[in-house]
Design a protein around this motif. Structure first.
Motif, PDB file in Angstrom:
ATOM      1  N   PRO A 296     -92.805  99.530  -3.920  1.00  0.00           N
ATOM      2  CA  PRO A 296     -91.966 100.827  -4.418  1.00  0.00           C
ATOM      3  C   PRO A 296     -92.882 101.855  -4.222  1.00  0.00           C
ATOM      4  CG  PRO A 296     -92.049  98.946  -6.069  1.00  0.00           C
ATOM      5  CD  PRO A 296     -93.120  98.485  -4.983  1.00  0.00           C
ATOM      6  N   PRO A 297     -91.995 103.182  -3.778  1.00  0.00           N
ATOM      7  CA  PRO A 297     -92.671 104.626  -3.591  1.00  0.00           C
ATOM      8  C   PRO A 297     -93.785 104.943  -4.653  1.00  0.00           C
ATOM      9  CG  PRO A 297     -90.396 104.780  -4.034  1.00  0.00           C
ATOM     10  CD  PRO A 297     -90.483 103.386  -3.733  1.00  0.00           C
ATOM     11  N   GLY A 298     -93.225 104.732  -5.821  1.00  0.00           N
ATOM     12  CA  GLY A 298     -94.148 104.948  -7.056  1.00  0.00           C
ATOM     13  C   GLY A 298     -95.568 104.545  -7.089  1.00  0.00           C
ATOM     14  N   GLU A 299     -95.411 103.289  -6.732  1.00  0.00           N
ATOM     15  CA  GLU A 299     -96.908 102.511  -6.510  1.00  0.00           C
ATOM     16  C   GLU A 299     -97.532 102.861  -5.240  1.00  0.00           C
ATOM     17  OE1 GLU A 299     -96.335  98.355  -6.565  1.00  0.00           O
ATOM     18  OE2 GLU A 299     -95.306  98.558  -8.505  1.00  0.00           O
ATOM     19  N   VAL A 300     -97.036 102.904  -3.969  1.00  0.00           N
ATOM     20  CA  VAL A 300     -97.768 103.112  -2.786  1.00  0.00           C
ATOM     21  C   VAL A 300     -98.126 104.686  -2.615  1.00  0.00           C
ATOM     22  CG1 VAL A 300     -97.671 103.322  -0.282  1.00  0.00           C
ATOM     23  CG2 VAL A 300     -96.613 101.221  -1.609  1.00  0.00           C
ATOM     24  N   ILE A 301     -97.287 105.630  -3.066  1.00  0.00           N
ATOM     25  CA  ILE A 301     -97.679 107.098  -3.039  1.00  0.00           C
ATOM     26  C   ILE A 301     -98.217 107.451  -4.152  1.00  0.00           C
ATOM     27  CG2 ILE A 301     -96.343 109.246  -2.894  1.00  0.00           C
ATOM     28  CD1 ILE A 301     -94.090 108.017  -1.349  1.00  0.00           C
TER      29      ILE A 301
ATOM     30  N   LEU B 289    -104.596  99.019  24.791  1.00  0.00           N
ATOM     31  CA  LEU B 289    -104.265  99.315  23.386  1.00  0.00           C
ATOM     32  C   LEU B 289    -102.981  98.747  22.932  1.00  0.00           C
ATOM     33  CD1 LEU B 289    -104.539 101.616  21.326  1.00  0.00           C
ATOM     34  CD2 LEU B 289    -102.863 102.983  22.574  1.00  0.00           C
ATOM     35  N   THR B 290    -103.699  97.968  21.785  1.00  0.00           N
ATOM     36  CA  THR B 290    -102.644  97.203  20.961  1.00  0.00           C
ATOM     37  C   THR B 290    -102.040  98.162  19.781  1.00  0.00           C
ATOM     38  OG1 THR B 290    -103.616  95.408  21.135  1.00  0.00           O
ATOM     39  CG2 THR B 290    -102.211  95.342  19.099  1.00  0.00           C
ATOM     40  N   VAL B 291    -100.630  98.352  20.121  1.00  0.00           N
ATOM     41  CA  VAL B 291     -99.817  99.372  19.113  1.00  0.00           C
ATOM     42  C   VAL B 291     -99.139  98.676  17.871  1.00  0.00           C
ATOM     43  CG1 VAL B 291     -98.117 101.111  19.277  1.00  0.00           C
ATOM     44  CG2 VAL B 291     -99.418 100.731  21.223  1.00  0.00           C
ATOM     45  N   LEU B 292     -98.745  97.348  18.091  1.00  0.00           N
ATOM     46  CA  LEU B 292     -98.208  96.773  17.108  1.00  0.00           C
ATOM     47  C   LEU B 292     -99.145  94.978  17.271  1.00  0.00           C
ATOM     48  CD1 LEU B 292     -94.467  97.374  17.485  1.00  0.00           C
ATOM     49  CD2 LEU B 292     -96.086  98.346  15.738  1.00  0.00           C
ATOM     50  N   ASP B 293     -99.584  94.787  15.964  1.00  0.00           N
ATOM     51  CA  ASP B 293    -100.547  93.609  16.226  1.00  0.00           C
ATOM     52  C   ASP B 293     -99.914  92.614  15.156  1.00  0.00           C
ATOM     53  OD1 ASP B 293    -102.604  91.944  16.440  1.00  0.00           O
ATOM     54  OD2 ASP B 293    -104.036  93.273  15.272  1.00  0.00           O
ATOM     55  N   GLY B 294     -98.897  91.592  15.740  1.00  0.00           N
ATOM     56  CA  GLY B 294     -98.528  90.532  14.977  1.00  0.00           C
ATOM     57  C   GLY B 294     -97.777  90.880  13.819  1.00  0.00           C
ATOM     58  N   LEU B 295     -96.970  91.884  13.648  1.00  0.00           N
ATOM     59  CA  LEU B 295     -96.374  92.641  12.562  1.00  0.00           C
ATOM     60  C   LEU B 295     -95.086  91.651  12.059  1.00  0.00           C
ATOM     61  CD1 LEU B 295     -95.980  96.202  11.891  1.00  0.00           C
ATOM     62  CD2 LEU B 295     -94.198  94.767  11.239  1.00  0.00           C
ATOM     63  N   ASP B 296     -95.257  91.408  10.577  1.00  0.00           N
ATOM     64  CA  ASP B 296     -93.919  90.669   9.965  1.00  0.00           C
ATOM     65  C   ASP B 296     -93.424  91.643   8.798  1.00  0.00           C
ATOM     66  OD1 ASP B 296     -94.214  88.194  11.370  1.00  0.00           O
ATOM     67  OD2 ASP B 296     -96.050  87.751  10.140  1.00  0.00           O
ATOM     68  N   PHE B 297     -92.098  91.551   8.644  1.00  0.00           N
ATOM     69  CA  PHE B 297     -91.652  92.322   7.525  1.00  0.00           C
ATOM     70  C   PHE B 297     -90.211  91.955   7.614  1.00  0.00           C
ATOM     71  CE2 PHE B 297     -90.781  95.671  10.693  1.00  0.00           C
ATOM     72  CZ  PHE B 297     -89.627  96.381  10.030  1.00  0.00           C
TER      73      PHE B 297
ATOM     74  N   PHE C  96     -96.920 101.426   4.475  1.00  0.00           N
ATOM     75  CA  PHE C  96     -97.861 102.261   5.189  1.00  0.00           C
ATOM     76  C   PHE C  96     -98.504 101.351   6.280  1.00  0.00           C
ATOM     77  CE2 PHE C  96    -102.424 103.503   5.772  1.00  0.00           C
ATOM     78  CZ  PHE C  96    -102.135 104.724   5.964  1.00  0.00           C
ATOM     79  N   MET C  97     -98.313 101.912   7.474  1.00  0.00           N
ATOM     80  CA  MET C  97     -98.784 101.244   8.525  1.00  0.00           C
ATOM     81  C   MET C  97    -100.196 101.906   9.058  1.00  0.00           C
ATOM     82  SD  MET C  97     -95.342 100.484  10.759  1.00  0.00           S
ATOM     83  CE  MET C  97     -96.503 100.033  12.115  1.00  0.00           C
ATOM     84  N   ASP C  98    -101.002 101.155   9.620  1.00  0.00           N
ATOM     85  CA  ASP C  98    -102.322 101.748  10.494  1.00  0.00           C
ATOM     86  C   ASP C  98    -102.841 100.700  11.550  1.00  0.00           C
ATOM     87  OD1 ASP C  98    -104.117 103.658  11.251  1.00  0.00           O
ATOM     88  OD2 ASP C  98    -105.683 103.101   9.636  1.00  0.00           O
ATOM     89  N   GLY C  99    -103.113 101.140  12.614  1.00  0.00           N
ATOM     90  CA  GLY C  99    -103.497 100.185  13.631  1.00  0.00           C
ATOM     91  C   GLY C  99    -102.438  99.055  14.078  1.00  0.00           C
TER      92      GLY C  99
ATOM     93  N   VAL D 125    -100.486  98.067   6.086  1.00  0.00           N
ATOM     94  CA  VAL D 125    -101.745  98.018   5.260  1.00  0.00           C
ATOM     95  C   VAL D 125    -101.289  97.780   3.901  1.00  0.00           C
ATOM     96  CG1 VAL D 125    -103.440  99.391   4.286  1.00  0.00           C
ATOM     97  CG2 VAL D 125    -102.850  99.679   6.776  1.00  0.00           C
ATOM     98  N   GLU D 126    -100.127  98.467   3.404  1.00  0.00           N
ATOM     99  CA  GLU D 126     -99.596  97.868   2.022  1.00  0.00           C
ATOM    100  C   GLU D 126     -98.067  98.414   1.744  1.00  0.00           C
ATOM    101  OE1 GLU D 126    -100.997 100.035  -1.752  1.00  0.00           O
ATOM    102  OE2 GLU D 126    -102.174 101.262  -0.076  1.00  0.00           O
ATOM    103  N   GLN D 127     -97.552  97.797   0.970  1.00  0.00           N
ATOM    104  CA  GLN D 127     -96.170  98.105   0.904  1.00  0.00           C
ATOM    105  C   GLN D 127     -95.767  97.766  -0.541  1.00  0.00           C
ATOM    106  OE1 GLN D 127     -93.174  95.559   2.688  1.00  0.00           O
ATOM    107  NE2 GLN D 127     -95.056  94.149   3.173  1.00  0.00           N
TER     108      GLN D 127
END
Length: 265
Positions: free
Chosen positions: A244-249, A29-37, A233-236, A240-242
């Motif tokens: 300002p909250p007004g945009e993502v939410i 099970l891959t929980v984190l997959d090459g994550l950058d931030f 927002f993370m998945d898998g 997935v996307e990031q």
């Protein structure tokens, strides 16, 4: 001790947190997959996503409670878990890592307070044992922090005499007692009764106003909307996307984000 080349483990710039290629698996099970931030100094970032998306594992990799299978984490210019020696990074000993980790405060879903110690004793233990602060100065600071989280009258009480919200506020004071550069919150209100959530979020909002760098795993959309500078927002195990909250939410671009938020609402 093992070493890795600095050529594959470079952090630079002025961001407080830099994650590069963070990968973590448990068996197949891959929980984190090459994550950058990156997270800038004074920035509040909220991590959203379904259970199993890797949010909590990411926090634990940031402060080296979990060792990534690949990638590096930089906090305030230092690579977590390593020290530089010439052109290589040498892995830190457990004691050295504990000193490095002391700059990162973490608040968990469960409070993890020592039940046989008073609230003041819980808060002061880290500064005394890890920071080696003078006892009187550490006690004075601990009292100030308990007052800051609204518990000046509970200094000598024991955790089992407190509500869940009060216990979580003691846990926040305990993390702050180490004078951290960065605070990590792993769903700090998920174990609380609904009427107690607000008192914990109020303390976190106060920290944000004071400029504390914070990464918060949360399902509290109102808090994310009001306090976060950025929502991820993370998945898998991926971002997935990031934005300002007004945009993502309010106006998510990805279908996966829209489906998640629809269920939350």
């Amino acid at each position: 001790m093992t070493g890795i080349s600095t050529g594959t483990a470079t952090v630079s710039g002025t961001a407080m947190v830099q994650a590069r290629g963070i990968t973590k698996s448990y068996g197949s099970l891959t929980v984190l997959d090459g994550l950058d931030f990156d997270v800038d100094r004074g920035e509040v970032v909220c991590l959203l996503g379904p259970s199993g998306s890797g949010k909590s594992t990411l926090l634990r990799c940031l402060n080296r409670l979990e060792r990534p299978d690949a990638g590096v984490v930089g906090v305030d210019g230092e690579i977590m878990g390593y020290r530089r020696e010439a052109d290589r990074l040498q892995e830190l000993s457990g004691r050295q890592l504990a000193r490095q980790r002391a700059d990162i405060g973490m608040v968990f879903q469960r409070f993890n307070l020592f039940p046989h110690r008073t609230n003041l004793e819980n808060v002061v233990e880290g500064p005394l044992l890890v920071r080696k602060e003078p006892r009187e100065a550490a006690l004075a600071h601990a009292r100030q922090l308990l007052a800051r989280v609204g518990l000046a009258d509970k200094v000598d009480a024991y955790p089992n005499h407190l509500s869940g919200g009060q216990q979580q506020r003691v846990a926040i004071a305990r993390a702050l007692a180490m004078r951290p550069k960065l605070m990590l919150f792993d769903e700090p209100t998920s174990a609380l009764d609904p009427e107690l959530v607000g008192e914990v979020l109020a303390v976190m909002k106060d920290l944000a106003r004071d400029g504390m760098t914070m990464i918060v795993v949360t399902h509290e959309m109102g808090f994310a909307r009001e306090v976060a500078d950025r929502v991820i927002f993370m998945d898998g195990g991926k971002v997935v996307e990031q934005g300002p909250p007004g945009e993502v939410i309010d106006n998510p671009r990805a279908e996966r984000t829209r489906a998640f938020l629809a269920r939350m609402n």
